[in-house]
Design an enzyme around this catalytic site. Structure first.
Site, PDB file in Angstrom:
ATOM      1  N   ARG A  51       6.016  -2.390   6.435  1.00 15.07           N
ATOM      2  CA  ARG A  51       4.775  -2.349   7.235  1.00 15.07           C
ATOM      3  C   ARG A  51       3.503  -2.391   6.400  1.00 15.07           C
ATOM      4  NH1 ARG A  51       8.572  -0.404   9.878  1.00 15.07           N
ATOM      5  NH2 ARG A  51       9.052   0.369   7.820  1.00 15.07           N
ATOM      6  N   THR A  52       3.409  -1.522   5.415  1.00 21.23           N
ATOM      7  CA  THR A  52       2.127  -1.369   4.730  1.00 21.23           C
ATOM      8  C   THR A  52       1.771  -2.640   3.965  1.00 21.23           C
ATOM      9  OG1 THR A  52       2.702   0.964   4.519  1.00 21.23           O
ATOM     10  CG2 THR A  52       0.788   0.194   3.274  1.00 21.23           C
ATOM     11  N   LYS A  80       8.564  -4.230 -18.169  1.00 21.15           N
ATOM     12  CA  LYS A  80       8.575  -4.355 -19.646  1.00 21.15           C
ATOM     13  C   LYS A  80       7.858  -3.185 -20.295  1.00 21.15           C
ATOM     14  CE  LYS A  80       7.685  -9.266 -18.892  1.00 21.15           C
ATOM     15  NZ  LYS A  80       6.540 -10.183 -18.978  1.00 21.15           N
ATOM     16  N   ARG A 101       0.866   0.677  -3.948  1.00 17.14           N
ATOM     17  CA  ARG A 101       1.843   1.736  -3.651  1.00 17.14           C
ATOM     18  C   ARG A 101       2.623   2.041  -4.911  1.00 17.14           C
ATOM     19  NH1 ARG A 101       5.904   2.025   1.401  1.00 17.14           N
ATOM     20  NH2 ARG A 101       3.899   2.604   2.316  1.00 17.14           N
ATOM     21  N   HIS A 129      -0.913   9.093   2.103  1.00 21.00           N
ATOM     22  CA  HIS A 129      -0.790   7.718   2.611  1.00 21.00           C
ATOM     23  C   HIS A 129      -1.961   7.493   3.577  1.00 21.00           C
ATOM     24  CE1 HIS A 129       0.749   3.966   3.871  1.00 21.00           C
ATOM     25  NE2 HIS A 129       2.009   4.269   4.124  1.00 21.00           N
TER      26      HIS A 129
HETATM   27  N1   CP Z   1       4.835   3.476   7.344  1.00 17.20           N
HETATM   28  C1   CP Z   1       5.072   2.894   6.155  1.00 17.20           C
HETATM   29  O1   CP Z   1       4.454   3.225   5.129  1.00 17.20           O
HETATM   30  O2   CP Z   1       6.060   1.958   6.191  1.00 17.20           O
HETATM   31  P1   CP Z   1       6.516   1.068   4.941  1.00 17.20           P
HETATM   32  O3   CP Z   1       7.167   2.020   3.960  1.00 17.20           O
HETATM   33  O4   CP Z   1       7.471   0.057   5.495  1.00 17.20           O
HETATM   34  O5   CP Z   1       5.285   0.461   4.349  1.00 17.20           O
END
Ligand code: CP
Length: 305
Positions: A51-52, A80, A101, A129
């Site tokens: 999603r993100t 590396k 991320r 998040h």
């Molecule tokens: N909600 C969320 O962060 O989903 P993903 O891990 O798929 O990005």
């Protein structure tokens, strides 16, 4: 230049502005299709995501911009031995904005320290998040029409659930919010969240192990997955992973206008038979996340109308 490392990097007023813009995008998408023309988003994902990452990419493409990046640490030079700081410094020569991320808590802070372009924390370990919280807030706003005077139950893995930590932090700035933390002993909400956020802001809360006893009181139920990838011991994960499963019979005791949220991915914690219940809002969250990320990209690039 502004980075979004924590949801409190956005004021309540800025979040209100993002919601207004997101709602306008929903109504008038065509008017936004060239806003980010010739701008590039780098999506640097050192940890898996559906999603993100894809909603950041879709958001930038729908704004007329372009996307570069990688979807795993293994396909970048971090495999590396390159540091996060060097990776981000390099990418900031190629992109106008970076969504990152990383499995390590605090990695986006290190990135922001060296970046020449805005950094957005797209999830750091079990910490924060903030853009999932933007998706959650738009969903709450569209479903409930307010952020004040609601009882919110968080259920499942409250220890590692970074979306829970960020949403609790966001809600602490509104009034009349009551929190109910539903978890096994091993996955309780971290002590620092209780002391530094909940208690500091005088938010009434309770902690319980059973979902059934509190479900009738809730306006919002925020379900979470037990995060197997953050456990040190697989036996503990297997013992705890199915500790809460929301089923139609449990839901019978809930309010008729309960709003059920889940950041997804889901494993077993919400029965598929609930998906058609009008109270299930977790796929609406997915869509709302894209609109809020569009608004956020525009804000950070100084392109808001
Ligand atoms: N909600 C969320 O962060 O989903 P993903 O891990 O798929 O990005």
């Amino acid at each position: 230049m502004k980075h979004i490392l924590d949801i409190t990097d956005l004021s309540v007023e800025e979040i209100g502005r993002l919601i207004t813009v997101a709602e306008d995008i929903i109504q008038n998408a065509d008017q936004y299709q060239d806003v980010c023309k010739r701008k590039k988003l780098a999506a640097l994902f050192f940890e898996p995501s559906t999603r993100t990452r894809l909603s950041f990419e879709a958001a930038m493409l729908e704004l007329g911009g372009s996307v570069i990046g990688f979807s795993s640490a293994a396909s970048s030079s971090s495999a590396k031995g390159e540091s996060v700081s060097d990776t981000v410094k390099v990418v900031s020569y190629y992109a106008d904005i970076i969504a990152m991320r990383h499995p390590k808590e605090g990695a986006p802070v290190a990135a922001a320290a060296v970046s020449d372009v805005p950094i957005i924390n797209a999830g750091d370990g079990g910490h924060n998040h903030p853009t999932q919280t933007l998706a959650d807030l738009l969903t709450i706003h569209r479903e409930k029409g307010r952020f004040n005077d609601i009882t919110v139950g968080f259920c499942g893995d409250l220890k590692f659930g970074r979306t829970v930590h960020s949403l609790v932090s966001a809600l602490s700035r509104y009034t009349g919010i009551r929190l109910v933390f539903i978890s096994p002993e091993e996955l309780k909400i971290p002590h620092y969240i209780k002391t530094d956020i909940v208690e500091k802001n005088h938010m009434p809360y309770e902690e319980t192990r059973t979902m059934e006893s509190v479900l009738p009181e809730l306006d919002i139920l925020y379900m979470t997955r037990v995060q197997g990838e953050r456990f040190f011991n697989e036996a503990d994960y297997i013992r705890l992973r199915d500790c809460y499963i929301l089923t139609p019979d449990k839901l019978a005791a809930a309010k008729k206008d309960l709003c059920i949220l889940h950041p997804l991915p889901r494993v077993n914690e919400i029965s598929r038979s609930i998906d058609k219940d009008p109270r299930a809002c977790y796929f609406k969250q997915v869509e709302n996340g894209k609109y809020m990320r569009m608004a956020l990209i525009m804000m950070l690039l100084g392109l808001l109308p």
